[in-house]
Write a protein that holds these residues in place. Structure first.
Motif, PDB file in Angstrom:
ATOM      1  N   GLY A 219      -2.298  -0.987 -13.704  1.00 27.37           N
ATOM      2  CA  GLY A 219      -2.746  -1.210 -12.409  1.00 27.37           C
ATOM      3  C   GLY A 219      -2.223  -2.079 -11.510  1.00 27.37           C
ATOM      4  N   ARG A 220      -1.272  -2.911 -12.157  1.00 24.96           N
ATOM      5  CA  ARG A 220      -0.363  -3.740 -11.286  1.00 24.96           C
ATOM      6  C   ARG A 220       1.119  -3.303 -11.058  1.00 24.96           C
ATOM      7  NH1 ARG A 220      -3.398  -6.211  -8.053  1.00 24.96           N
ATOM      8  NH2 ARG A 220      -1.689  -7.609  -7.637  1.00 24.96           N
ATOM      9  N   ILE A 221       1.166  -2.063 -11.299  1.00 22.67           N
ATOM     10  CA  ILE A 221       2.826  -1.393 -11.178  1.00 22.67           C
ATOM     11  C   ILE A 221       2.419  -0.330 -10.067  1.00 22.67           C
ATOM     12  CG2 ILE A 221       4.164  -0.308 -12.135  1.00 22.67           C
ATOM     13  CD1 ILE A 221       3.653  -1.539 -14.849  1.00 22.67           C
ATOM     14  N   LEU A 222       2.918  -0.667  -9.033  1.00 20.94           N
ATOM     15  CA  LEU A 222       2.851   0.084  -7.834  1.00 20.94           C
ATOM     16  C   LEU A 222       2.804   1.663  -7.843  1.00 20.94           C
ATOM     17  CD1 LEU A 222       2.076  -0.074  -4.595  1.00 20.94           C
ATOM     18  CD2 LEU A 222       4.595  -0.580  -4.241  1.00 20.94           C
ATOM     19  N   ASN A 223       4.110   1.787  -8.469  1.00 24.63           N
ATOM     20  CA  ASN A 223       4.221   3.570  -8.425  1.00 24.63           C
ATOM     21  C   ASN A 223       3.873   4.116  -9.719  1.00 24.63           C
ATOM     22  OD1 ASN A 223       6.388   1.679  -9.369  1.00 24.63           O
ATOM     23  ND2 ASN A 223       7.901   2.986  -9.376  1.00 24.63           N
ATOM     24  N   THR A 224       2.717   3.691 -10.379  1.00 22.51           N
ATOM     25  CA  THR A 224       2.057   4.417 -11.474  1.00 22.51           C
ATOM     26  C   THR A 224       1.442   5.482 -10.828  1.00 22.51           C
ATOM     27  OG1 THR A 224       0.294   2.908 -11.352  1.00 22.51           O
ATOM     28  CG2 THR A 224       1.861   2.633 -13.160  1.00 22.51           C
ATOM     29  N   SER A 225       1.041   5.217  -9.450  1.00 18.61           N
ATOM     30  CA  SER A 225       0.192   6.645  -8.565  1.00 18.61           C
ATOM     31  C   SER A 225       0.675   6.508  -7.319  1.00 18.61           C
ATOM     32  CB  SER A 225      -1.093   5.942  -8.689  1.00 18.61           C
ATOM     33  OG  SER A 225      -1.902   6.647  -7.628  1.00 18.61           O
ATOM     34  N   MET A 226       0.930   7.673  -6.856  1.00 14.09           N
ATOM     35  CA  MET A 226       1.368   8.150  -5.512  1.00 14.09           C
ATOM     36  C   MET A 226       0.024   7.607  -4.581  1.00 14.09           C
ATOM     37  SD  MET A 226       2.827  11.605  -3.965  1.00 14.09           S
ATOM     38  CE  MET A 226       1.379  12.502  -4.071  1.00 14.09           C
ATOM     39  N   ALA A 227      -1.115   7.917  -5.219  1.00 11.40           N
ATOM     40  CA  ALA A 227      -2.207   7.359  -4.338  1.00 11.40           C
ATOM     41  C   ALA A 227      -2.135   5.774  -4.075  1.00 11.40           C
ATOM     42  CB  ALA A 227      -3.613   7.638  -4.732  1.00 11.40           C
ATOM     43  N   LEU A 228      -1.963   4.992  -5.225  1.00 15.39           N
ATOM     44  CA  LEU A 228      -1.704   3.604  -5.018  1.00 15.39           C
ATOM     45  C   LEU A 228      -0.731   3.113  -4.036  1.00 15.39           C
ATOM     46  CD1 LEU A 228      -2.621   0.861  -5.886  1.00 15.39           C
ATOM     47  CD2 LEU A 228      -1.194   1.083  -7.896  1.00 15.39           C
ATOM     48  N   VAL A 229       0.348   3.777  -4.008  1.00 13.77           N
ATOM     49  CA  VAL A 229       1.654   3.650  -3.164  1.00 13.77           C
ATOM     50  C   VAL A 229       1.019   3.851  -1.750  1.00 13.77           C
ATOM     51  CG1 VAL A 229       3.711   4.376  -2.312  1.00 13.77           C
ATOM     52  CG2 VAL A 229       3.226   4.247  -4.538  1.00 13.77           C
ATOM     53  N   HIS A 230       0.206   4.928  -1.523  1.00 17.75           N
ATOM     54  CA  HIS A 230      -0.248   5.214   0.127  1.00 17.75           C
ATOM     55  C   HIS A 230      -1.220   4.205   0.363  1.00 17.75           C
ATOM     56  CE1 HIS A 230       1.556   8.958   1.101  1.00 17.75           C
ATOM     57  NE2 HIS A 230       1.199   9.474  -0.151  1.00 17.75           N
ATOM     58  N   GLU A 231      -2.038   3.798  -0.503  1.00 13.60           N
ATOM     59  CA  GLU A 231      -3.045   2.406  -0.421  1.00 13.60           C
ATOM     60  C   GLU A 231      -2.436   1.162   0.096  1.00 13.60           C
ATOM     61  OE1 GLU A 231      -6.643   0.143  -2.970  1.00 13.60           O
ATOM     62  OE2 GLU A 231      -6.052   2.376  -3.489  1.00 13.60           O
ATOM     63  N   TYR A 232      -1.660   1.129  -0.668  1.00 10.47           N
ATOM     64  CA  TYR A 232      -0.808  -0.223  -0.523  1.00 10.47           C
ATOM     65  C   TYR A 232      -0.123  -0.416   0.982  1.00 10.47           C
ATOM     66  CZ  TYR A 232       3.188  -3.850  -1.600  1.00 10.47           C
ATOM     67  OH  TYR A 232       3.908  -4.667  -1.476  1.00 10.47           O
ATOM     68  N   LEU A 233       0.615   0.783   1.164  1.00 12.10           N
ATOM     69  CA  LEU A 233       1.337   0.839   2.444  1.00 12.10           C
ATOM     70  C   LEU A 233       0.542   0.920   3.473  1.00 12.10           C
ATOM     71  CD1 LEU A 233       4.217   3.363   1.626  1.00 12.10           C
ATOM     72  CD2 LEU A 233       4.296   1.030   1.831  1.00 12.10           C
ATOM     73  N   THR A 234      -0.617   1.668   3.311  1.00 10.15           N
ATOM     74  CA  THR A 234      -1.637   1.670   4.603  1.00 10.15           C
ATOM     75  C   THR A 234      -2.479   0.069   4.814  1.00 10.15           C
ATOM     76  OG1 THR A 234      -2.201   3.824   4.075  1.00 10.15           O
ATOM     77  CG2 THR A 234      -3.826   2.729   5.427  1.00 10.15           C
ATOM     78  N   SER A 235      -2.508  -0.399   3.540  1.00  8.22           N
ATOM     79  CA  SER A 235      -3.072  -1.897   3.675  1.00  8.22           C
ATOM     80  C   SER A 235      -2.323  -2.953   4.482  1.00  8.22           C
ATOM     81  CB  SER A 235      -3.529  -2.418   2.435  1.00  8.22           C
ATOM     82  OG  SER A 235      -3.818  -3.766   2.380  1.00  8.22           O
ATOM     83  N   LEU A 236      -0.767  -2.777   4.231  1.00 10.72           N
ATOM     84  CA  LEU A 236       0.147  -3.749   4.602  1.00 10.72           C
ATOM     85  C   LEU A 236       0.115  -3.333   6.022  1.00 10.72           C
ATOM     86  CD1 LEU A 236       2.837  -4.103   1.888  1.00 10.72           C
ATOM     87  CD2 LEU A 236       0.969  -5.820   2.589  1.00 10.72           C
ATOM     88  N   ARG A 237       0.455  -1.987   6.458  1.00 10.86           N
ATOM     89  CA  ARG A 237       0.471  -1.663   7.983  1.00 10.86           C
ATOM     90  C   ARG A 237      -0.678  -2.090   8.773  1.00 10.86           C
ATOM     91  NH1 ARG A 237       3.445   2.976   6.133  1.00 10.86           N
ATOM     92  NH2 ARG A 237       1.502   4.342   5.493  1.00 10.86           N
ATOM     93  N   HIS A 238      -1.818  -2.116   8.096  1.00 10.76           N
ATOM     94  CA  HIS A 238      -3.213  -2.518   8.730  1.00 10.76           C
ATOM     95  C   HIS A 238      -3.070  -4.172   9.050  1.00 10.76           C
ATOM     96  CE1 HIS A 238      -7.396  -2.642  10.079  1.00 10.76           C
ATOM     97  NE2 HIS A 238      -7.464  -3.756   9.149  1.00 10.76           N
ATOM     98  N   GLY A 239      -2.337  -4.803   8.216  1.00 10.16           N
ATOM     99  CA  GLY A 239      -2.121  -6.291   8.607  1.00 10.16           C
ATOM    100  C   GLY A 239      -1.299  -6.369   9.574  1.00 10.16           C
ATOM    101  N   LEU A 240      -0.457  -5.652   9.717  1.00  8.32           N
ATOM    102  CA  LEU A 240       0.787  -5.622  10.754  1.00  8.32           C
ATOM    103  C   LEU A 240       0.064  -5.395  12.169  1.00  8.32           C
ATOM    104  CD1 LEU A 240       3.915  -6.053  11.410  1.00  8.32           C
ATOM    105  CD2 LEU A 240       4.219  -3.713  11.068  1.00  8.32           C
ATOM    106  N   LYS A 241      -0.712  -4.456  12.291  1.00  7.59           N
ATOM    107  CA  LYS A 241      -1.222  -4.303  13.313  1.00  7.59           C
ATOM    108  C   LYS A 241      -2.064  -5.325  14.056  1.00  7.59           C
ATOM    109  CE  LYS A 241      -1.778   0.945  12.680  1.00  7.59           C
ATOM    110  NZ  LYS A 241      -2.695   2.061  12.529  1.00  7.59           N
ATOM    111  N   LYS A 242      -2.851  -6.214  13.024  1.00  5.27           N
ATOM    112  CA  LYS A 242      -3.608  -7.264  13.069  1.00  5.27           C
ATOM    113  C   LYS A 242      -2.837  -8.152  13.878  1.00  5.27           C
ATOM    114  CE  LYS A 242      -7.476  -7.062  10.046  1.00  5.27           C
ATOM    115  NZ  LYS A 242      -8.098  -7.770   8.693  1.00  5.27           N
ATOM    116  N   ILE A 243      -1.596  -8.413  13.302  1.00  5.28           N
ATOM    117  CA  ILE A 243      -0.470  -9.405  13.669  1.00  5.28           C
ATOM    118  C   ILE A 243       0.050  -9.181  15.289  1.00  5.28           C
ATOM    119  CG2 ILE A 243       1.577 -10.395  13.313  1.00  5.28           C
ATOM    120  CD1 ILE A 243       0.900 -10.096  10.406  1.00  5.28           C
ATOM    121  N   SER A 244       0.345  -7.673  15.100  1.00  6.36           N
ATOM    122  CA  SER A 244       0.793  -7.362  16.565  1.00  6.36           C
ATOM    123  C   SER A 244      -0.235  -7.385  17.792  1.00  6.36           C
ATOM    124  CB  SER A 244       1.207  -5.924  16.467  1.00  6.36           C
ATOM    125  OG  SER A 244       2.265  -5.648  15.341  1.00  6.36           O
TER     126      SER A 244
END
Length: 244
Positions: A219-244
């Protein structure tokens, strides 16, 4: 353990790689992968892509041979403040950004303390998603501090399969050490091929072995799941929007 994505690959655009995007995707499909990231080197890499390449990469199909294609970059850290060799306007348009140290791209090798500070600054750069090959002995860092910083920032550190047998000689002991430290702190890990030809896509054997021996949870290995990759990237993009 089976991985669904390879999040670090290079095409002929990197200047020292050997396959096209189509060839990379075709081989990824053959290997049973569901996703690959095309992460050619940043613009300071000798012989690498021009800025125009990254402004056009969005035109690639979202899927080739049934493999989802993430459009990205392996950017070069160029200073102690974690700045990259890529303009922000280009980073905005990419799906995924890896960042790491490379010789002859702007960053001058420093002390362990200086390298650690630069890498932690890159971890905290809001545009960066994954730190590539932090076990590189050419740019030694305090792996304990790096793992803690990545955990705090919610960022992933890479265990780079190529480091074990092809690139960055002497990396194996440090990669194994990093895997053990990451397991202790439960830092997110991304296991990637760093393929520079289609025949390396999906080659994770050595890096997977290191992760398993270190006790890193799936569960701590990002690319065990394509869904986890999407969730991870979406979460970080959300944080970037907050900063912007």
């Amino acid at each position: 353990m089976r991985l669904e994505a390879d999040l670090h690959t290079h095409t002929i655009a990197s200047g020292h790689a050997f396959s096209t995007v189509r060839e990379m995707a075709e081989y990824a499909s053959f290997m049973g992968l569901k996703m690959i990231a095309i992460t050619d080197h940043g613009i300071n890499m000798p012989g690498g892509p021009h800025e125009y390449y990254f402004s056009q990469i969005a035109g690639l199909p979202p899927s080739i041979y049934g493999v989802e294609i993430l459009k990205g970059v392996e950017a070069n850290i160029i200073d102690g403040s974690g700045n990259l060799d890529m303009p922000v306007r280009l980073l905005h348009g990419l799906d995924i950004v890896l960042a790491g140290f490379h010789a002859d791209t702007g960053y001058q090798e420093g002390t362990v303390e200086q390298n650690t500070g630069a890498l932690i600054a890159a971890i905290n750069n809001p545009y960066v998603h994954i730190i590539s090959h932090p076990g590189n002995p050419e740019f030694p860092v305090d792996l304990e501090k790096i793992a803690q910083a990545a955990k705090a920032a919610g960022k992933a550190l890479e265990i780079n399969n190529s480091s074990f047998y092809l690139s960055r000689p002497g990396s194996t002991p440090r990669c194994n050490q990093m895997a053990r430290i990451a397991a202790r702190y439960e830092t997110m890990i991304s296991i990637n091929s760093d393929a520079h030809s289609c025949f390396g896509v999906g080659n994770f054997e050595n890096a997977l072995e290191a992760a398993e021996k270190a006790g890193i949870k799936p569960g701590r290995i990002l690319n065990t799941s394509m869904a986890l990759v999407h969730e991870y990237l979406t979460s970080l993009r959300h944080g970037l929007k907050k900063i912007s």
